[in-house]
Design a protein around this motif. Structure first.
Motif, PDB file in Angstrom:
ATOM      1  N   SER A  91       3.343 -51.185  -1.530  1.00  0.00           N
ATOM      2  CA  SER A  91       3.455 -50.025  -0.650  1.00  0.00           C
ATOM      3  C   SER A  91       4.656 -50.286   0.250  1.00  0.00           C
ATOM      4  CB  SER A  91       2.173 -49.852   0.174  1.00  0.00           C
ATOM      5  OG  SER A  91       2.344 -48.820   1.123  1.00  0.00           O
ATOM      6  N   VAL A  92       5.775 -49.584  -0.012  1.00  0.00           N
ATOM      7  CA  VAL A  92       7.033 -49.829   0.693  1.00  0.00           C
ATOM      8  C   VAL A  92       7.479 -48.534   1.365  1.00  0.00           C
ATOM      9  CG1 VAL A  92       9.419 -50.617   0.478  1.00  0.00           C
ATOM     10  CG2 VAL A  92       7.643 -51.586  -1.013  1.00  0.00           C
ATOM     11  N   ASP A  93       7.581 -48.562   2.668  1.00  0.00           N
ATOM     12  CA  ASP A  93       8.067 -47.390   3.407  1.00  0.00           C
ATOM     13  C   ASP A  93       9.566 -47.220   3.210  1.00  0.00           C
ATOM     14  OD1 ASP A  93       5.516 -47.174   4.275  1.00  0.00           O
ATOM     15  OD2 ASP A  93       5.900 -47.850   6.344  1.00  0.00           O
ATOM     16  N   VAL A 123       2.194 -56.314  -2.078  1.00  0.00           N
ATOM     17  CA  VAL A 123       3.370 -56.266  -1.207  1.00  0.00           C
ATOM     18  C   VAL A 123       3.224 -55.065  -0.285  1.00  0.00           C
ATOM     19  CG1 VAL A 123       5.881 -56.082  -1.097  1.00  0.00           C
ATOM     20  CG2 VAL A 123       4.804 -57.377  -2.961  1.00  0.00           C
ATOM     21  N   ARG A 124       3.361 -55.283   1.000  1.00  0.00           N
ATOM     22  CA  ARG A 124       3.306 -54.221   1.995  1.00  0.00           C
ATOM     23  C   ARG A 124       4.546 -54.326   2.889  1.00  0.00           C
ATOM     24  NH1 ARG A 124       0.037 -52.700  -0.981  1.00  0.00           N
ATOM     25  NH2 ARG A 124      -2.226 -52.341  -0.672  1.00  0.00           N
ATOM     26  N   VAL A 125       5.319 -53.234   2.966  1.00  0.00           N
ATOM     27  CA  VAL A 125       6.477 -53.147   3.859  1.00  0.00           C
ATOM     28  C   VAL A 125       6.276 -51.908   4.725  1.00  0.00           C
ATOM     29  CG1 VAL A 125       8.977 -52.977   4.065  1.00  0.00           C
ATOM     30  CG2 VAL A 125       7.959 -54.301   2.186  1.00  0.00           C
ATOM     31  N   VAL A 126       5.998 -52.130   6.008  1.00  0.00           N
ATOM     32  CA  VAL A 126       5.717 -51.033   6.940  1.00  0.00           C
ATOM     33  C   VAL A 126       6.868 -50.971   7.946  1.00  0.00           C
ATOM     34  CG1 VAL A 126       4.096 -50.126   8.624  1.00  0.00           C
ATOM     35  CG2 VAL A 126       3.235 -51.408   6.634  1.00  0.00           C
ATOM     36  N   ARG A 127       7.514 -49.798   7.991  1.00  0.00           N
ATOM     37  CA  ARG A 127       8.661 -49.627   8.883  1.00  0.00           C
ATOM     38  C   ARG A 127       8.307 -48.630   9.981  1.00  0.00           C
ATOM     39  NH1 ARG A 127      11.652 -50.001   3.737  1.00  0.00           N
ATOM     40  NH2 ARG A 127      13.123 -51.763   3.883  1.00  0.00           N
ATOM     41  N   SER A 128       8.738 -48.998  11.188  1.00  0.00           N
ATOM     42  CA  SER A 128       8.595 -48.089  12.326  1.00  0.00           C
ATOM     43  C   SER A 128       9.936 -48.007  13.046  1.00  0.00           C
ATOM     44  CB  SER A 128       7.491 -48.590  13.270  1.00  0.00           C
ATOM     45  OG  SER A 128       7.826 -49.858  13.790  1.00  0.00           O
ATOM     46  N   ALA A 129       9.961 -47.292  14.164  1.00  0.00           N
ATOM     47  CA  ALA A 129      11.232 -47.105  14.868  1.00  0.00           C
ATOM     48  C   ALA A 129      11.766 -48.400  15.472  1.00  0.00           C
ATOM     49  CB  ALA A 129      11.064 -46.049  15.965  1.00  0.00           C
ATOM     50  N   ASP A 130      10.870 -49.345  15.813  1.00  0.00           N
ATOM     51  CA  ASP A 130      11.336 -50.541  16.511  1.00  0.00           C
ATOM     52  C   ASP A 130      11.151 -51.835  15.729  1.00  0.00           C
ATOM     53  OD1 ASP A 130       8.641 -50.438  16.554  1.00  0.00           O
ATOM     54  OD2 ASP A 130       8.407 -50.948  18.678  1.00  0.00           O
TER      55      ASP A 130
END
Length: 534
Positions: free
Chosen positions: A270-272, A308-315
């Motif tokens: 799960s890749v943002d 695999v987990r890639v979680v992206r946020s603003a910071d």
């Protein structure tokens, strides 16, 4: 200084043992024991440091000769000498084989000689074996155990220093390799931007509507951009190692996962998508975390499923890679140098993030937190120690476990061997005693029919095959002049601890006296009907 201290210790030990000799053997009217004791003590202590094998042999031979000569009695001074020299021999002699040869030779030669010399064979036999086991073997094993403990401590410190230096070298190399990767990424991104600046400056230089001064400025800009690009290429070329691993320049994490799936790795992901304003260095750090984690799965957990987990946020960007336990276990003989994880820590540190890696549920987890606007975090001693500890950890653990196993084995030997030898001695002595007890038993009725004046040949048919070994001299009456006495057991149970035996004395082939030697009779036991002339 150390040599002088050793001499003082040896001198103090020698004086103490000589004092025991003087006190214990000083009452001997012939002074033979005193002279022999002082000589044996002086020779054994003088040779104990340079020739511990010879020193032990001297002490053991002296002990057995004196023990045999005194009918099974071990002088106090000899016991102290044997214990002290045996302990020093085990402590000072690093190789065990010479000591084992000494024990074997003394057991085969000195023990039989002492038994022949001794006046009381069976008692001397037990005393000799007891001295061999508890006065010599046990102190020797204890000294050997103490030496191995000290050797392990010294080797442990030496190995720790060597391992620390090796770990730092490997860790520095791993960090340098990761910095080389980062430099390559900088070249790929920054070099591309500088090339675009040079192209645009060249287009501006030939564009119309500019005066000569503006054209000159555009040309200088183009030249500066080209020069910067060339210098960047030269610097990166110096930093790059020929064997440094590479990956496609602008490959995304999704493309990396597709390539891994194509090679047979079971991946759930799960890749943002990239967020606006995410620094390129953060994206490349996330890519490297996933890449190195998949590489480790293929190496050390083949066939394991990976999440695999890639979680992206603003910071910030969070990356987690978890693999389950491999179905068939890890590949045999494969050990990890942990250099990849060290490189990842360096990459994550340079973007101001944190990395956690360790076992989880039978598998392994790598989790990275990558802030978008943080400065590189400082390299603290704790983080440095953590990275260094990951390198060579398995090797040092194996070495330490091997050293501990040797020391434990030595301690077990120091405890089990004497107990085992004691058990063997007791078993052999008990078997010999029982066989001799029943083979030397004379029936009471046959003893009553024997009369003084009969010849040895007339009495022989009723006499047992053997004689009693134990003969307490203090209980028996005087031996008739010129007579040779034989000792036979009564029908008393072996469980009765009081001594009792028949004595038949012969002179010129005829029986001159018969006696019952009994502790009960000596003590005046009214329950025993036997008499001295029974």
């Amino acid at each position: 200084m150390r040599r002088g201290w050793r001499l003082v210790m040896d001198l103090a030990l020698w004086l103490g043992l000589c004092g025991f000799v003087a006190i214990d053997a000083g009452n001997n009217p012939y002074r033979l024991e005193l002279v022999a004791g002082l000589t044996a003590t002086t020779a054994a202590i003088a040779l104990s440091r340079r020739y511990p094998v010879v020193s032990l042999a001297i002490a053991m031979v002296a002990a057995f000769v004196i023990l045999g000569g005194f009918g099974g009695r071990v002088p106090i001074w000899e016991a102290f000498l044997l214990v002290a020299v045996s302990y020093l021999a085990g402590y000072r002699q690093p190789v065990a084989k010479p000591m084992l040869r000494v024990f074997t030779v003394v057991s085969v030669v000195a023990v039989p000689v002492a038994l022949i010399w001794a006046k009381d064979g069976f008692s001397a036999w037990g005393a000799l074996l007891g001295v061999l086991v508890f006065g010599s073997v046990t102190p020797w094993l204890l000294g050997r155990y103490i030496r191995q403990r000290e050797d392990m401590a010294r080797d442990g410190w030496r190995r720790a220093e060597e391992m620390e230096s090796r770990q730092r070298l490997i860790a520095d190399r791993a960090r340098l390799r990761e910095r080389t990767r980062i430099a390559s990424d900088m070249h790929d991104s920054l070099g591309h931007e500088l090339s675009l600046i040079a192209v645009r400056a060249a287009a501006l230089e030939v564009a119309g509507g500019l005066d000569e001064q503006q054209r000159q400025a555009a040309g200088d800009l183009r030249q500066s951009a080209a020069t910067a690009t060339e210098r960047l290429r030269e610097i990166i070329g110096v930093l790059r190692e020929d064997d440094a691993p590479t990956e496609p320049v602008h490959e995304s994490i999704d493309a990396l996962l597709d390539r891994a799936r194509a090679s047979g790795v079971l991946i759930e992901s799960s890749v943002d998508d990239l967020v606006a304003g995410e620094p390129r260095m953060v994206d490349r750090a996330a890519y490297r975390v996933v890449q190195e984690s998949l590489t480790n799965v293929v190496k050390h957990a083949p066939g394991a499923a990976v999440t695999v987990r890639v979680v992206r946020s603003a910071d910030r960007t969070d990356v987690a890679v978890v693999n389950a336990a491999p179905p068939a276990g890890p590949l045999p003989g494969r050990s990890s140098g942990r250099r990849g994880l060290i490189g990842l820590r360096e990459r994550v540190r340079l973007v101001g993030g944190t990395l956690r890696a360790g076992p989880r549920g039978g598998g392994f987890e790598v989790h990275a937190i990558l802030p978008h606007d943080a400065a590189p975090s400082e390299e603290t001693p704790e983080s440095q120690a953590a990275m260094d500890a990951e390198v060579g950890q398995s090797t040092s653990a194996r070495e330490l476990e091997r050293a501990r196993r040797d020391v434990r084995r030595s301690l077990i030997q120091a405890i089990v061997v004497p107990i085992g030898l004691f058990g063997v001695v007791v078993a052999i002595s008990g078997a010999v005693f029982l066989v001799q007890w029943y083979r030397s038993e004379l029936a009471g009725a046959d003893y009553d029919r024997i009369r003084p004046g009969q010849t040895r040949a007339e009495i022989a048919p009723v006499l047992p095959e053997g004689q009693r070994i134990a003969r307490p001299r203090e209980l028996e009456p005087p031996v008739p002049a010129g007579a040779i006495c034989e000792y036979y057991g009564t029908e008393r149970s072996v469980l009765n601890l009081n001594y009792e035996a028949y004595r038949l004395c012969f002179a010129d082939g005829k029986l001159v006296s018969k006696d019952l030697i009994s502790e009960d009779e000596q003590r005046g036991n009214p329950d025993d009907p036997g008499g001295a002339g029974r």
